[in-house]
Design a protein around this motif. Structure first.
Motif, PDB file in Angstrom:
ATOM      1  N   ARG A 485      -8.444   9.740  -2.136  1.00  0.00           N
ATOM      2  CA  ARG A 485      -7.616  10.937  -2.258  1.00  0.00           C
ATOM      3  C   ARG A 485      -6.317  10.661  -3.008  1.00  0.00           C
ATOM      4  O   ARG A 485      -5.693  11.593  -3.537  1.00  0.00           O
ATOM      5  CB  ARG A 485      -7.269  11.479  -0.866  1.00  0.00           C
ATOM      6  N   GLY A 486      -5.865   9.401  -3.014  1.00  0.00           N
ATOM      7  CA  GLY A 486      -4.608   9.077  -3.672  1.00  0.00           C
ATOM      8  C   GLY A 486      -3.411   9.645  -2.955  1.00  0.00           C
ATOM      9  O   GLY A 486      -2.405  10.012  -3.585  1.00  0.00           O
ATOM     10  N   THR A 487      -3.455   9.705  -1.624  1.00  0.00           N
ATOM     11  CA  THR A 487      -2.357  10.274  -0.850  1.00  0.00           C
ATOM     12  C   THR A 487      -1.173   9.310  -0.802  1.00  0.00           C
ATOM     13  O   THR A 487      -1.323   8.110  -1.041  1.00  0.00           O
ATOM     14  CB  THR A 487      -2.827  10.579   0.579  1.00  0.00           C
ATOM     15  N   PRO A 488       0.033   9.816  -0.464  1.00  0.00           N
ATOM     16  CA  PRO A 488       1.205   8.940  -0.400  1.00  0.00           C
ATOM     17  C   PRO A 488       1.045   7.786   0.587  1.00  0.00           C
ATOM     18  O   PRO A 488       1.625   6.726   0.394  1.00  0.00           O
ATOM     19  CB  PRO A 488       2.330   9.886   0.048  1.00  0.00           C
ATOM     20  N   VAL A 489       0.293   8.012   1.645  1.00  0.00           N
ATOM     21  CA  VAL A 489       0.013   6.969   2.630  1.00  0.00           C
ATOM     22  C   VAL A 489      -1.494   6.781   2.689  1.00  0.00           C
ATOM     23  O   VAL A 489      -2.235   7.736   2.949  1.00  0.00           O
ATOM     24  CB  VAL A 489       0.556   7.341   4.019  1.00  0.00           C
ATOM     25  N   VAL A 490      -1.968   5.580   2.444  1.00  0.00           N
ATOM     26  CA  VAL A 490      -3.390   5.275   2.589  1.00  0.00           C
ATOM     27  C   VAL A 490      -3.617   4.864   4.037  1.00  0.00           C
ATOM     28  O   VAL A 490      -3.246   3.768   4.458  1.00  0.00           O
ATOM     29  CB  VAL A 490      -3.830   4.165   1.621  1.00  0.00           C
ATOM     30  N   VAL A 491      -4.200   5.764   4.805  1.00  0.00           N
ATOM     31  CA  VAL A 491      -4.446   5.503   6.221  1.00  0.00           C
ATOM     32  C   VAL A 491      -5.521   4.435   6.311  1.00  0.00           C
ATOM     33  O   VAL A 491      -6.666   4.675   5.939  1.00  0.00           O
ATOM     34  CB  VAL A 491      -4.881   6.793   6.936  1.00  0.00           C
ATOM     35  N   GLY A 492      -5.157   3.238   6.809  1.00  0.00           N
ATOM     36  CA  GLY A 492      -6.125   2.166   6.714  1.00  0.00           C
ATOM     37  C   GLY A 492      -6.222   1.234   7.888  1.00  0.00           C
ATOM     38  O   GLY A 492      -7.041   0.324   7.875  1.00  0.00           O
ATOM     39  N   TYR A 493      -5.415   1.394   8.930  1.00  0.00           N
ATOM     40  CA  TYR A 493      -5.480   0.422  10.015  1.00  0.00           C
ATOM     41  C   TYR A 493      -4.808   0.981  11.257  1.00  0.00           C
ATOM     42  O   TYR A 493      -4.028   1.933  11.197  1.00  0.00           O
ATOM     43  CB  TYR A 493      -4.784  -0.882   9.606  1.00  0.00           C
ATOM     44  N   ASP A 494      -5.096   0.354  12.375  1.00  0.00           N
ATOM     45  CA  ASP A 494      -4.332   0.546  13.605  1.00  0.00           C
ATOM     46  C   ASP A 494      -4.178  -0.804  14.276  1.00  0.00           C
ATOM     47  O   ASP A 494      -5.018  -1.698  14.121  1.00  0.00           O
ATOM     48  CB  ASP A 494      -5.017   1.546  14.537  1.00  0.00           C
ATOM     49  N   LYS A 495      -3.110  -0.950  15.030  1.00  0.00           N
ATOM     50  CA  LYS A 495      -2.764  -2.238  15.606  1.00  0.00           C
ATOM     51  C   LYS A 495      -2.584  -2.141  17.112  1.00  0.00           C
ATOM     52  O   LYS A 495      -2.157  -1.103  17.634  1.00  0.00           O
ATOM     53  CB  LYS A 495      -1.468  -2.777  14.992  1.00  0.00           C
ATOM     54  N   ALA A 496      -2.895  -3.247  17.776  1.00  0.00           N
ATOM     55  CA  ALA A 496      -2.663  -3.373  19.204  1.00  0.00           C
ATOM     56  C   ALA A 496      -2.072  -4.743  19.488  1.00  0.00           C
ATOM     57  O   ALA A 496      -2.397  -5.732  18.809  1.00  0.00           O
ATOM     58  CB  ALA A 496      -3.954  -3.184  19.991  1.00  0.00           C
ATOM     59  N   HIS A 497      -1.225  -4.785  20.487  1.00  0.00           N
ATOM     60  CA  HIS A 497      -0.656  -6.041  20.975  1.00  0.00           C
ATOM     61  C   HIS A 497      -0.909  -6.077  22.484  1.00  0.00           C
ATOM     62  O   HIS A 497      -0.516  -5.160  23.207  1.00  0.00           O
ATOM     63  CB  HIS A 497       0.843  -6.104  20.678  1.00  0.00           C
ATOM     64  N   VAL A 498      -1.573  -7.118  22.936  1.00  0.00           N
ATOM     65  CA  VAL A 498      -1.954  -7.238  24.338  1.00  0.00           C
ATOM     66  C   VAL A 498      -1.212  -8.436  24.936  1.00  0.00           C
ATOM     67  O   VAL A 498      -1.308  -9.554  24.399  1.00  0.00           O
ATOM     68  CB  VAL A 498      -3.480  -7.412  24.498  1.00  0.00           C
ATOM     69  N   ARG A 499      -0.499  -8.196  26.019  1.00  0.00           N
ATOM     70  CA  ARG A 499       0.329  -9.234  26.644  1.00  0.00           C
ATOM     71  C   ARG A 499      -0.003  -9.352  28.123  1.00  0.00           C
ATOM     72  O   ARG A 499      -0.034  -8.344  28.835  1.00  0.00           O
ATOM     73  CB  ARG A 499       1.805  -8.891  26.484  1.00  0.00           C
ATOM     74  N   MET A 500      -0.255 -10.577  28.571  1.00  0.00           N
ATOM     75  CA  MET A 500      -0.464 -10.851  29.985  1.00  0.00           C
ATOM     76  C   MET A 500       0.749 -11.582  30.534  1.00  0.00           C
ATOM     77  O   MET A 500       1.186 -12.601  29.988  1.00  0.00           O
ATOM     78  CB  MET A 500      -1.730 -11.676  30.208  1.00  0.00           C
ATOM     79  N   ASP A 501       1.295 -11.061  31.611  1.00  0.00           N
ATOM     80  CA  ASP A 501       2.463 -11.673  32.227  1.00  0.00           C
ATOM     81  C   ASP A 501       2.054 -12.689  33.288  1.00  0.00           C
ATOM     82  O   ASP A 501       0.868 -12.919  33.537  1.00  0.00           O
ATOM     83  CB  ASP A 501       3.361 -10.588  32.816  1.00  0.00           C
ATOM     84  N   ALA A 502       3.057 -13.274  33.963  1.00  0.00           N
ATOM     85  CA  ALA A 502       2.804 -14.386  34.877  1.00  0.00           C
ATOM     86  C   ALA A 502       1.979 -13.979  36.094  1.00  0.00           C
ATOM     87  O   ALA A 502       1.343 -14.833  36.724  1.00  0.00           O
ATOM     88  CB  ALA A 502       4.131 -14.997  35.330  1.00  0.00           C
ATOM     89  N   ASP A 503       1.989 -12.726  36.447  1.00  0.00           N
ATOM     90  CA  ASP A 503       1.204 -12.279  37.605  1.00  0.00           C
ATOM     91  C   ASP A 503      -0.212 -11.863  37.231  1.00  0.00           C
ATOM     92  O   ASP A 503      -0.952 -11.329  38.064  1.00  0.00           O
ATOM     93  CB  ASP A 503       1.914 -11.135  38.334  1.00  0.00           C
ATOM     94  N   GLY A 504      -0.597 -12.061  35.985  1.00  0.00           N
ATOM     95  CA  GLY A 504      -1.954 -11.729  35.550  1.00  0.00           C
ATOM     96  C   GLY A 504      -2.153 -10.284  35.177  1.00  0.00           C
ATOM     97  O   GLY A 504      -3.274  -9.874  34.859  1.00  0.00           O
ATOM     98  N   LYS A 505      -1.084  -9.520  35.210  1.00  0.00           N
ATOM     99  CA  LYS A 505      -1.192  -8.116  34.820  1.00  0.00           C
ATOM    100  C   LYS A 505      -0.915  -7.973  33.323  1.00  0.00           C
ATOM    101  O   LYS A 505      -0.223  -8.792  32.714  1.00  0.00           O
ATOM    102  CB  LYS A 505      -0.248  -7.260  35.647  1.00  0.00           C
TER     103      LYS A 505
END
Length: 812
Positions: A485-505
């Motif tokens: 389409r040649g749009t101003p933003v090429v929609v191409g990805y999504d991101k996730a960050h997964v973090r486990m803390d000291a209590d396992g949650k």
């Protein structure tokens, strides 16, 4: 056919708690939202906050001679009044351009300068100590406008002698598109029959419960603009606001709290989202603006408004051979950022052949500029109008051949063993259950019994109609689609960050946002299923660009496939590290370690185990025990781009039974049946909620909603809920829903989008049902939405008049 075999990959995701997937876990969001503890932009209060309102154009098309703010500035409590001249140098006009050769650009000022192009366009902004003073002051702003003739129809915009709508234009269109595949002319020449019909879908709007809302505050310490925005796309909003405001993006923070519905309306960047931060920066005080319903209905964005001329070639046995489509979209006064005015047209041209096995296709069309509210995305985008047009034509073919409409469709639908299928419209369908869905629909509705009841009631003077629609739709499309389409933003990805803390949650940070979909629940299910931890031990966070990873946000039914895909792959990598650490603690090989109910153990020796929590405590609090080469970190990130980028294609079939009142034309829905296939379902209750809500929204488009204009003056005629009719609880029948589960070969877990199926097919099914009912009166062509009582009754009167008129003798 393109070779897509490389994308049919095993993503290496192992599910430790399979009972967590496919479970109707109750939404964790609901106690907060139902209990009145949600936090929306309207709830944001900041010290010293001011309130803004906009002075909007009362004219559809006019030159601006003067904007006199003298009296408004003198009103006690008014802090500032800004006009387009004040923002001309400090902001950039919004340009959303597509990369097509025929594209013509539009420059949308933040506040109008020199000319206004639709009723509701913002011309001035009043900032005061409260909203009441701001509204009073706005009424004192005097506008000197020189009226110009408005362009209010696509035919006016398509006229060869039309005045340039924007500077430098040579035609009245933003863009024209064309696409052709196969021997169209040859198949039309050899076909037993051809049929040409025009189908029209009206202009209407998303109408979320919560309108647009913005609060902006400048931190004088570091010049960071914090903007609370009711948006579906926090990071895209940050980019768009930064770009047009001229404020560095790393000094712009978007917080999208709870959002009360979006449906596509809130995935664009509007002038108001730039004007409010401008005022906050200029005045060095927080500023709030909350859209009212009149603004929402007239000055945000509209959708649909498509005229589809279809010509179909077919044989006596019901085979559909080839299709021609000419699509015209009324795109309003400006191209919207970042999707552009090409979106609706391009999707319609590509999607029009639908799930059928056409041998050839020619599609073309134009996106026309008019002096109406700009046209933007709305749930289903152009697939709603395209499905209505195609399914009505297919029904008329069945009627011409005196063939059962379900049987005709089954003869022409793509079979499940033919995937991936390259459509003549250019899409590649990954998988589907088109025929199976129709068969399941006929079975669950007992369509034979419905036909018997229909005949019995017809003898009693009741006009019952049965209508069917079947369709597929593009969801979770990414870089390949938007790059084309040649749009101003090429929609191409999504991101996730997964973090486990000291209590396992675990905390999951993701870029997609929720406006009622239940992401806090379904995303947590994905993580709990892989890590075999309690569902309650997973928290999902989104909406704040300071903490959420950068990504595209929520639209186009992409969240579970794209956002969920990134979460699953990030969790996979975190689990791999946990397995390595468990193997170290158990003195076992990682390949021999199994995970069940939160415990790691060597295969065959469950008594020797270590818990997820124990591993987390070691990493965070006893890092001296880590094996060589392992960091004291339980955090993983993943950016998923959805290869091959063409999207996933869920499919759906719907059947509706209607009752048409012969004396008033009122349409009552009696029964509704849906068979939906969006691949493996993470949480059936959430998907069913999406389908039910989508059908209700489709009912509104089929029977009620219409953004009407006076074609002479350009004035909007549906400015409140007195004029813009919405479906109520009594208008939505009981909806019976069943699922099929055909996985996509491309996405993690095989999931597809689910949010738009209910909306996409319901206007087509309802129109087919009404047409079926009206056949009791004679020869009636249902070719335009909405099917209001007035329109339906006009069909009844026309059919009765035709039957009462004696046939003219053949002079031969």
């Amino acid at each position: 056919m393109r070779d897509l075999s490389a994308y049919s990959v095993d993503h290496g995701i192992e599910i430790a708690s399979p009972n967590m997937l496919g479970a109707s876990v109750k939404r964790v969001e609901d106690p907060r939202l139902i209990g009145g503890h949600g936090r929306y932009v309207t709830d944001v209060e900041r010290p010293g906050m001011l309130h803004a309102t906009f002075v909007r154009s009362p004219e559809a098309h006019a030159l601006i001679r003067a904007v006199d703010t003298t009296a408004a500035r003198e009103l006690p409590g008014v802090v500032a009044v800004f006009t387009g001249e004040d923002l001309r140098e400090a902001t950039s006009a919004i340009r959303a351009d597509a990369g097509y050769p025929t594209w013509q650009t539009s420059a949308r000022p933040i506040l109008a300068v020199d000319r206004v192009r639709f009723v509701g366009e913002p011309m001035a902004m009043v900032v005061a100590v409260d909203r009441y003073v701001a509204e009073d002051a706005a009424s004192l702003v005097m506008l000197d406008l020189e009226s110009l003739p408005p362009i209010m129809t696509v035919d006016q915009g398509l006229a060869p002698d039309v005045e340039p709508f924007h500077d430098g234009w040579e035609t009245g269109c933003y863009v024209t598109r064309s696409k052709e595949s196969g021997d169209v002319d040859g198949l039309f020449a050899q076909a037993d029959h051809t049929l040409k019909l025009r189908m029209t879908t009206q202009r209407y709007a998303a109408v979320p419960m919560e309108g647009r809302a913005v609060v902006a505050e400048l931190d004088p310490h570091d010049e960071v603009l914090t903007i609370w925005d009711s948006t579906q796309v926090p990071h895209l909003a940050r980019t768009g606001i930064s770009q047009h405001l001229g404020h560095p993006e790393h000094r712009v923070r978007i917080i999208a709290p709870d959002v009360g519905g979006g449906f596509g309306l809130k995935c664009m960047v509007f002038p108001e989202e730039i004007a409010i931060p401008f005022a906050a920066r200029a005045l060095r005080r927080p500023v709030k603006w909350v859209e009212d319903r009149v603004e929402n209905l007239t000055a945000s964005a509209h959708a649909r408004d498509a005229r589809d001329d279809l010509e179909i070639a077919f044989n006596d046995d019901g085979e559909l051979l080839a299709l021609k489509a000419h699509v015209v979209i009324d795109s309003g006064a400006y191209s919207v950022w970042p999707y552009t005015a090409s979106m609706e047209l391009g999707t319609a041209v590509n999607q029009m052949p639908g799930p059928y096995r056409f041998r050839a296709y020619r599609g073309e069309g134009a996106a026309v500029a008019t002096n109406k509210t700009p046209h933007g995305p709305f749930r289903g985008v152009s697939r709603v109008a395209a499905t209505f047009a195609l399914e009505r034509v297919v029904d008329e073919v069945a009627r011409f051949l005196d063939m059962d409409p379900i049987e005709l469709r089954k003869r022409n639908l793509i079979r499940s063993d033919e995937f991936p299928w390259e459509s003549p419209g250019g899409y590649v369908f990954d998988s589907g259950s088109y025929i199976e869905s129709l068969e399941k629909l006929a079975e669950m509705s007992d369509v034979a019994e419905l036909r018997r009841r229909q005949r019995d009631l017809r003898e009693q003077g009741r006009y019952i109609g049965i209508g069917v629609s079947c369709f597929n739709e593009q969801t979770a499309h990414s870089f390949a689609e938007y790059a084309e389409r040649g749009t101003p933003v090429v929609v191409g990805y999504d991101k996730a960050h997964v973090r486990m803390d000291a209590d396992g949650k675990v905390t999951v940070f993701v870029d997609t946002h929720a406006q009622g979909q239940g992401h806090e629940t379904s995303y947590a299910q994905l993580v709990a299923a892989q890590l075999s931890i309690p569902f309650e031990d997973v928290r999902v966070s989104f909406g704040d660009t300071e903490t959420a990873p950068a990504g595209m946000g929520t639209f186009a039914s992409r969240s579970m496939a794209m956002g969920g895909g990134s979460i699953q792959l990030a969790t996979r990598d975190l689990k791999a590290k946990l397995v390595r650490l468990a193997a170290h603690m158990l003195e076992a090989s990682p390949e021999d370690v199994e995970l069940r109910e939160g415990m790691f153990f060597p295969a065959g020796a469950p008594a020797r185990s270590v818990s997820v929590r124990e591993i987390a405590r070691m990493v965070h609090l006893q890092s001296n025990k880590l094996p060589p080469g392992e960091d004291p970190l339980l955090e993983t990130s993943y950016s998923y781009r959805g290869d091959p980028g063409t999207g996933t294609f869920p499919n759906c079939a719907q059947l509706v039974v209607v009752d048409v009142d012969p004396d008033t034309g009122k349409v009552t829905l009696l029964d509704y049946f849906v068979v939906e296939d969006c691949g493996p379902v993470i949480n059936p209750m959430l998907v069913e909620g999406q389908i039910h809500g989508g059908v209700a929204q489709g009912i509104g488009g089929a029977l009620f909603e219409h953004s009407l204009y006076d074609e002479e003056s350009g004035q909007p005629l549906a400015t409140t809920f007195l004029d813009y009719l919405m479906p109520g609880a009594t208008d939505v029948p009981d909806i019976r829903l069943e699922h099929l589960y055909t996985p996509s070969p491309w996405t993690p877990g095989g999931v597809k989008g689910a949010a738009e199926a209910g909306t996409t097919g319901s206007p087509a099914a309802i129109a087919n049902a009404v047409a079926d009912a009206l056949r009791g009166f004679g020869d009636v062509l249902v070719d335009e939405l909405p099917l209001t009582p007035e329109r339906v009754y006009a069909h009844i009167l026309a059919a009765r008049a035709a039957q009462a008129t004696p046939a003219t003798p053949d002079p031969r």
